[in-house]
Motif scaffolding. Structure first.
Motif, short mmCIF file in Angstrom:
data_model
loop_
_atom_site.label_atom_id
_atom_site.label_comp_id
_atom_site.label_asym_id
_atom_site.label_seq_id
_atom_site.Cartn_x
_atom_site.Cartn_y
_atom_site.Cartn_z
N ASP A 1 -2.41 -9.84 -6.08
CA ASP A 1 -3.66 -9.33 -5.50
C ASP A 1 -3.39 -8.58 -4.20
O ASP A 1 -3.97 -7.51 -3.95
N VAL A 2 -2.53 -9.14 -3.36
CA VAL A 2 -2.24 -8.50 -2.08
C VAL A 2 -1.58 -7.13 -2.31
O VAL A 2 -1.92 -6.14 -1.66
N ALA A 3 -0.65 -7.07 -3.28
CA ALA A 3 0.03 -5.81 -3.57
C ALA A 3 -0.95 -4.76 -4.07
O ALA A 3 -0.85 -3.58 -3.70
N ARG A 4 -1.91 -5.17 -4.91
CA ARG A 4 -2.89 -4.22 -5.43
C ARG A 4 -3.77 -3.68 -4.29
O ARG A 4 -3.99 -2.47 -4.18
N LEU A 5 -4.28 -4.59 -3.46
CA LEU A 5 -5.14 -4.16 -2.36
C LEU A 5 -4.37 -3.28 -1.38
O LEU A 5 -4.85 -2.21 -0.99
N ALA A 6 -3.19 -3.71 -1.00
CA ALA A 6 -2.41 -2.98 0.01
C ALA A 6 -1.92 -1.65 -0.53
O ALA A 6 -2.00 -0.62 0.16
N GLY A 7 -1.40 -1.65 -1.75
CA GLY A 7 -0.84 -0.43 -2.30
C GLY A 7 -1.88 0.64 -2.54
O GLY A 7 -1.65 1.82 -2.24
N TRP B 1 -4.82 0.89 -1.05
CA TRP B 1 -5.38 1.37 0.20
C TRP B 1 -4.40 2.31 0.89
O TRP B 1 -4.81 3.32 1.49
N ALA B 2 -3.12 2.01 0.82
CA ALA B 2 -2.13 2.89 1.44
C ALA B 2 -2.23 4.29 0.86
O ALA B 2 -1.98 5.28 1.56
N ALA B 3 -2.58 4.39 -0.42
CA ALA B 3 -2.97 5.64 -1.07
C ALA B 3 -2.12 6.83 -0.70
O ALA B 3 -2.22 7.34 0.38
N GLY B 4 -1.36 7.28 -1.62
CA GLY B 4 -0.57 8.47 -1.39
C GLY B 4 0.82 8.29 -1.94
O GLY B 4 1.10 7.35 -2.67
N ASP B 5 1.69 9.17 -1.64
CA ASP B 5 3.05 9.17 -2.13
C ASP B 5 3.84 8.08 -1.41
O ASP B 5 3.93 8.08 -0.19
N PRO B 6 4.45 7.14 -2.16
CA PRO B 6 5.23 6.09 -1.51
C PRO B 6 6.40 6.64 -0.69
O PRO B 6 6.94 5.93 0.16
N GLU B 7 6.81 7.88 -0.93
CA GLU B 7 7.90 8.46 -0.14
C GLU B 7 7.41 8.97 1.21
O GLU B 7 8.22 9.32 2.07
N ARG B 8 6.09 9.05 1.39
CA ARG B 8 5.58 9.43 2.69
C ARG B 8 6.00 8.39 3.73
O ARG B 8 6.03 7.20 3.44
N ASP C 1 4.51 7.10 6.16
CA ASP C 1 3.53 6.10 6.59
C ASP C 1 3.09 5.17 5.46
O ASP C 1 2.33 4.24 5.72
N TYR C 2 3.53 5.40 4.23
CA TYR C 2 3.07 4.56 3.13
C TYR C 2 3.47 3.09 3.34
O TYR C 2 2.61 2.20 3.28
N PRO C 3 4.76 2.77 3.58
CA PRO C 3 5.12 1.35 3.78
C PRO C 3 4.41 0.73 4.96
O PRO C 3 4.02 -0.45 4.92
N GLU C 4 4.23 1.51 6.04
CA GLU C 4 3.57 0.97 7.23
C GLU C 4 2.11 0.63 6.94
O GLU C 4 1.60 -0.40 7.39
#
Length: 335
Positions: free
Chosen positions: A246-252, A254-261, A263-266
């Protein structure tokens, strides 16, 4: 879809007190998400409900488990949980169909990618409270319905599914023409699946607690009003799993965008941090990241299969589908 009048009347009799005179109940289609269920906002006077028609194919035992679990959570003090207050079984076109009705919850959905940090922190805090309460009642309510087999961990189950995906997912020219959003998904999926399997592998043999979880904790399923979580909705995917899913779904999302960006992990870690603060638990960031990528990979594979099986015809809410496909493609990254 439209329910026959006899079924609508039957549902209305359960929701509204009988009156010799007065306005008729109003049925307005509402977004049913991307599941096969249909949802309406049914109102009369000052009362409004979200009525979901599951149709045939739903597991009655699992649906009963969801309803009982949510009602227990609501009665424990989680006012924001959209727990059903009525449900039933009806016949439609020669088949059994199941329905449920929950109060129509106030508030506006948290917008993936664009929501303020204050809004997503409210959602993360509510998710932590939801998990805590469901864990407390797990022994009485989660009696195996919809659970992952005890011999399998949530990570091992996802690893097996990701590892078994085709290396070159097929997509016809006709399907790509009707759904151009599928092209980047099909192109990025093989590399993303390899990366997801590699990320999941270290956790596949480790013990992992399972409990009732939302199962589809996207930001838009959290409704915020005046800085407070007013509603948590859409429990069609509810099951026993790791809370990290659940946490991964909500966080991922919301982070919305290319994981290579950069700011995505932050951005994803910000949501994880909000959950940790509310729950008092430390979460493994690598495990959350692995589940986030695996979720995007499996969603991509499912959409390729679903749209391939149904042909090029547009679902009832094609713009919602197109938006979801674009989001999934961005989360898969670029090979």
């Amino acid at each position: 879809m439209r329910l026959p009048e006899t079924i609508r009347n039957s549902i209305e009799e359960r929701l509204f007190p009988r009156e010799p005179t007065g306005p008729a109940a109003a049925w307005a289609p509402a977004s049913g998400g991307l599941s096969r269920a249909s949802v309406w906002r049914v109102s009369r006077g000052g009362d409004a409900y979200a009525v979901r028609w599951w149709g045939a194919g739903v597991d009655p035992e699992h649906l009963t488990w969801i309803i009982n679990t949510l009602r227990a959570a609501k009665s424990s003090g989680l006012a924001f949980v959209a727990a059903p207050i009525a449900w039933g079984v009806e016949w439609r076109e020669g088949a059994v169909g199941h329905w449920e009705a929950a109060p129509w919850m106030p508030g506006e959905p948290v917008a993936a990618g664009d929501a303020l940090e204050a809004e997503i922190s409210v959602a993360a805090e509510g998710l932590a409270r939801f998990h805590h309460q469901l864990a407390s009642g797990d022994g009485q309510l989660a009696n195996g319905a919809g659970s992952i087999p005890p011999a399998s961990s949530p990570f091992a189950e996802r690893f097996d599914r990701v590892a078994s995906l085709p290396t070159n997912p097929p997509i016809s020219r006709e399907l790509a023409g009707a759904w151009p959003e599928l092209e980047p998904i099909a192109r990025r999926l093989p590399a993303a699946a390899v990366a997801a399997a590699s990320a999941l592998r270290p956790f596949a043999t480790l013990p992992c607690d399972r409990q009732p979880v939302h199962g589809d904790a996207r930001p838009e399923h959290f409704l915020v009003e005046r800085g407070v979580l007013a509603g948590l909705v859409d429990f069609g995917a509810m099951r026993r799993d790791s809370v990290l899913a659940d946490v991964a779904r909500l966080a991922g999302e919301w982070a919305a965008g290319d994981p290579e960006r950069r700011d995505y992990p932050e951005r994803r870690d910000y949501v994880v941090g909000c959950y940790e603060t509310a729950s008092g638990q430390h979460l493994d960031r690598r495990a959350v990241a692995a589940l986030d990528l695996a979720g995007a990979v499996l969603s991509a594979a499912n959409w390729l299969r679903w749209l391939g099986e149904s042909g090029v015809g547009a679902p009832s809410d094609s713009e919602l589908v197109r938006g979801r496909l674009r989001s999934i493609a961005s989360r898969l990254g670029k090979p």
